[in-house]
Design an enzyme around this catalytic site. Structure first.
Site, mmCIF file in Angstrom:
data_model
loop_
_atom_site.group_PDB
_atom_site.id
_atom_site.type_symbol
_atom_site.label_atom_id
_atom_site.label_comp_id
_atom_site.label_asym_id
_atom_site.label_seq_id
_atom_site.Cartn_x
_atom_site.Cartn_y
_atom_site.Cartn_z
ATOM 1 N N SER A 10 0.848 -1.194 0.000
ATOM 2 C CA SER A 10 0.000 0.000 0.000
ATOM 3 C C SER A 10 0.877 1.234 0.000
ATOM 4 O O SER A 10 1.625 1.479 0.956
ATOM 5 C CB SER A 10 -0.893 0.017 1.240
ATOM 6 O OG SER A 10 -1.362 1.339 1.457
ATOM 7 N N HIS A 35 -1.243 -1.352 -4.303
ATOM 8 C CA HIS A 35 -2.507 -1.034 -3.636
ATOM 9 C C HIS A 35 -2.588 0.476 -3.383
ATOM 10 O O HIS A 35 -1.698 1.069 -2.769
ATOM 11 C CB HIS A 35 -2.553 -1.800 -2.314
ATOM 12 C CG HIS A 35 -3.833 -1.691 -1.555
ATOM 13 N ND1 HIS A 35 -4.929 -2.487 -1.806
ATOM 14 C CD2 HIS A 35 -4.193 -0.891 -0.524
ATOM 15 C CE1 HIS A 35 -5.906 -2.185 -0.966
ATOM 16 N NE2 HIS A 35 -5.487 -1.208 -0.176
ATOM 17 N N ASP A 37 -4.888 3.466 -1.750
ATOM 18 C CA ASP A 37 -5.960 3.734 -0.789
ATOM 19 C C ASP A 37 -6.563 5.110 -1.026
ATOM 20 O O ASP A 37 -5.916 6.135 -0.783
ATOM 21 C CB ASP A 37 -5.394 3.659 0.632
ATOM 22 C CG ASP A 37 -5.116 2.233 1.038
ATOM 23 O OD1 ASP A 37 -6.042 1.406 0.947
ATOM 24 O OD2 ASP A 37 -3.975 1.931 1.428
ATOM 25 N N MET A 39 -9.257 7.844 0.003
ATOM 26 C CA MET A 39 -10.091 8.256 1.150
ATOM 27 C C MET A 39 -10.632 9.656 0.920
ATOM 28 O O MET A 39 -9.932 10.514 0.373
ATOM 29 C CB MET A 39 -9.262 8.239 2.428
ATOM 30 C CG MET A 39 -8.554 6.919 2.688
ATOM 31 S SD MET A 39 -7.759 6.903 4.293
ATOM 32 C CE MET A 39 -6.801 5.377 4.166
ATOM 33 N N HIS A 68 -8.485 0.765 -3.827
ATOM 34 C CA HIS A 68 -9.392 0.521 -2.705
ATOM 35 C C HIS A 68 -10.133 1.828 -2.404
ATOM 36 O O HIS A 68 -9.521 2.773 -1.899
ATOM 37 C CB HIS A 68 -8.545 0.056 -1.505
ATOM 38 C CG HIS A 68 -9.283 -0.115 -0.224
ATOM 39 N ND1 HIS A 68 -8.653 -0.320 0.986
ATOM 40 C CD2 HIS A 68 -10.603 -0.118 0.062
ATOM 41 C CE1 HIS A 68 -9.541 -0.448 1.944
ATOM 42 N NE2 HIS A 68 -10.741 -0.305 1.418
ATOM 43 N N MET A 70 -12.344 4.044 -0.367
ATOM 44 C CA MET A 70 -12.961 4.295 0.944
ATOM 45 C C MET A 70 -13.650 5.636 0.854
ATOM 46 O O MET A 70 -13.254 6.613 1.481
ATOM 47 C CB MET A 70 -11.879 4.285 2.037
ATOM 48 C CG MET A 70 -11.342 2.897 2.319
ATOM 49 S SD MET A 70 -9.751 2.928 3.178
ATOM 50 C CE MET A 70 -8.676 3.060 1.757
ATOM 51 N N MET A 139 -11.199 -6.175 5.831
ATOM 52 C CA MET A 139 -10.435 -5.155 6.567
ATOM 53 C C MET A 139 -10.083 -5.688 7.942
ATOM 54 O O MET A 139 -10.971 -6.114 8.695
ATOM 55 C CB MET A 139 -11.257 -3.872 6.745
ATOM 56 C CG MET A 139 -11.484 -3.037 5.501
ATOM 57 S SD MET A 139 -10.020 -2.549 4.572
ATOM 58 C CE MET A 139 -9.069 -1.654 5.796
ATOM 59 N N GLY A 144 -8.995 4.009 7.262
ATOM 60 C CA GLY A 144 -8.755 5.442 7.460
ATOM 61 C C GLY A 144 -7.289 5.797 7.598
ATOM 62 O O GLY A 144 -6.882 6.886 7.211
ATOM 63 N N PHE A 145 -6.502 4.886 8.130
ATOM 64 C CA PHE A 145 -5.099 5.217 8.376
ATOM 65 C C PHE A 145 -4.213 3.982 8.191
ATOM 66 O O PHE A 145 -4.665 2.864 8.413
ATOM 67 C CB PHE A 145 -4.918 5.731 9.816
ATOM 68 C CG PHE A 145 -5.774 6.929 10.104
ATOM 69 C CD1 PHE A 145 -5.345 8.207 9.750
ATOM 70 C CD2 PHE A 145 -7.017 6.775 10.689
ATOM 71 C CE1 PHE A 145 -6.155 9.312 9.983
ATOM 72 C CE2 PHE A 145 -7.840 7.880 10.937
ATOM 73 C CZ PHE A 145 -7.399 9.152 10.581
ATOM 74 N N GLY A 146 -2.967 4.224 7.806
ATOM 75 C CA GLY A 146 -1.993 3.151 7.782
ATOM 76 C C GLY A 146 -1.411 2.975 9.180
ATOM 77 O O GLY A 146 -1.625 3.808 10.068
ATOM 78 N N GLY A 147 -0.695 1.892 9.372
ATOM 79 C CA GLY A 147 0.043 1.700 10.616
ATOM 80 C C GLY A 147 -0.794 1.409 11.847
ATOM 81 O O GLY A 147 -0.324 1.590 12.973
ATOM 82 N N ASP A 177 -6.429 -6.645 4.505
ATOM 83 C CA ASP A 177 -5.929 -5.267 4.478
ATOM 84 C C ASP A 177 -5.979 -4.642 5.864
ATOM 85 O O ASP A 177 -7.053 -4.428 6.419
ATOM 86 C CB ASP A 177 -6.778 -4.452 3.490
ATOM 87 C CG ASP A 177 -6.253 -3.036 3.292
ATOM 88 O OD1 ASP A 177 -5.209 -2.688 3.870
ATOM 89 O OD2 ASP A 177 -6.904 -2.287 2.537
ATOM 90 N N GLY A 178 -4.804 -4.352 6.414
ATOM 91 C CA GLY A 178 -4.722 -3.627 7.669
ATOM 92 C C GLY A 178 -3.880 -4.335 8.713
ATOM 93 O O GLY A 178 -4.212 -5.429 9.166
ATOM 94 N N GLY A 179 -2.755 -3.730 9.074
ATOM 95 C CA GLY A 179 -1.929 -4.278 10.153
ATOM 96 C C GLY A 179 -1.253 -5.588 9.817
ATOM 97 O O GLY A 179 -0.825 -6.315 10.716
ATOM 98 N N GLY A 199 1.255 -1.837 4.218
ATOM 99 C CA GLY A 199 1.757 -0.480 4.050
ATOM 100 C C GLY A 199 2.936 -0.239 4.955
ATOM 101 O O GLY A 199 4.094 -0.234 4.533
HETATM 102 C C1 DX5 Z 1 -6.370 1.394 5.750
HETATM 103 C C2 DX5 Z 1 -5.951 1.082 4.323
HETATM 104 C C3 DX5 Z 1 -4.849 0.127 4.240
HETATM 105 C C4 DX5 Z 1 -3.580 0.623 4.865
HETATM 106 C C5 DX5 Z 1 -2.779 -0.565 5.251
HETATM 107 O O1 DX5 Z 1 -7.479 2.187 5.748
HETATM 108 O O2 DX5 Z 1 -7.026 0.518 3.596
HETATM 109 O O3 DX5 Z 1 -4.607 -0.310 2.917
HETATM 110 O O4 DX5 Z 1 -2.809 1.419 4.018
HETATM 111 O O5 DX5 Z 1 -1.672 -0.082 5.920
HETATM 112 P P1 DX5 Z 1 -0.971 -0.900 7.086
HETATM 113 O O6 DX5 Z 1 -0.421 -2.133 6.430
HETATM 114 O O7 DX5 Z 1 0.054 0.048 7.554
HETATM 115 O O8 DX5 Z 1 -2.017 -1.224 8.114
HETATM 116 ZN ZN ZN Z 2 -6.455 -0.460 1.574
#
Ligand code: DX5
Ligand code: ZN
Length: 227
Positions: A10, A35, A37, A39, A68, A70, A139, A144-147, A177-179, A199
């Protein structure tokens, strides 16, 4: 024989001033998809990127682009993203009143159509649409956020989605997707996910190439152990 594992870094966690460099590093490490994202500050509390960024990614990426969405009312923007170069487009089930129509529309534009489930949306919500989608995105954080921190119940969600798709005669892949990171990717693969978004675990490190390669190897290994 191919395991069907696909890594989807991502770019949300990449250096936006050096996107070409970061994408190239992830591709050298074995990225299969890029990927993106999107938003809107409405469906999710953050604003990121739109079609011009997809167009720029398209110029430098050698892998298909996985967009993706959102965003509220995604139907309004799907065509712009496909025209910009999206190969896969996923919409949140929570954002569209006529999901079957939206998926048919994505396909009519020549892209693969995916449905994304928020952590609080049950797998069963896919039941009536299971045979009409190209991929499912589970998900494992609130979008909404990475990390963010991985939500462990997502493992069971993957198993449920896998079973539901199987019952509908669908072999559509499950994207998680996520974490996603080195500590959980093996169990995610064992649960039935084959597309892995990451990501922070890739671009939050000093070596995106090595991180992609390591994650991919772990997923492959878990898939082999399952077989
Ligand atoms: C979250 C995004 C993810 C995000 C994943 O809303 O859809 O794609 O970038 O990032 P990590 O891998 O850091 O959770
Ligand atoms: Zn995503």
């Amino acid at each position: 024989m191919s395991s069907g594992i696909r890594m989807a870094p991502s770019i949300l966690s990449a250096d936006f001033a050096a996107l070409g460099r970061d994408i190239a590093a992830a591709e050298r490490g074995g990225a299969d998809l890029i990927h993106v994202d999107v938003m809107d500050g409405h469906f999710v509390p953050n604003i990121t990127m739109g079609p011009p960024i997809v167009q720029a990614v398209k110029r430098v990426a050698t892998r298909p682009i996985d967009v993706h969405l959102m965003i509220s009312d995604p139907d309004r923007y799907i065509e712009a993203f496909v025209n910009a170069g999206a190969h896969m487009v996923s919409v949140h089930l929570e954002t569209v009143p006529h999901l079957h129509r939206t998926l048919t529309y994505i396909r009519s534009l020549g892209a693969l159509a995916g449905v994304v489930l928020n952590p609080s949306t049950p797998a069963a919500a896919l039941e009536a649409i299971a045979s009409d989608l190209d991929f499912v995105v589970v998900m494992s954080v609130n979008p909404g956020f990475g990390g963010q921190k991985f939500i462990p119940q997502s493992l069971d969600k993957i198993r449920r989605v896998r079973a539901l798709l199987g019952a509908a005669g669908s072999s559509a892949p499950i994207e998680i997707d996520g974490g996603v990171d080195a500590s959980n990717i093996e169990s995610l693969a064992a649960a039935g996910a084959t597309i892995f978004v990451a990501g922070n675990a890739i671009f939050g490190t000093s070596d995106a190439e090595a991180a992609t390669r390591d994650l991919r190897a772990r997923a492959e290994q878990a898939t082999r152990a399952e077989a």
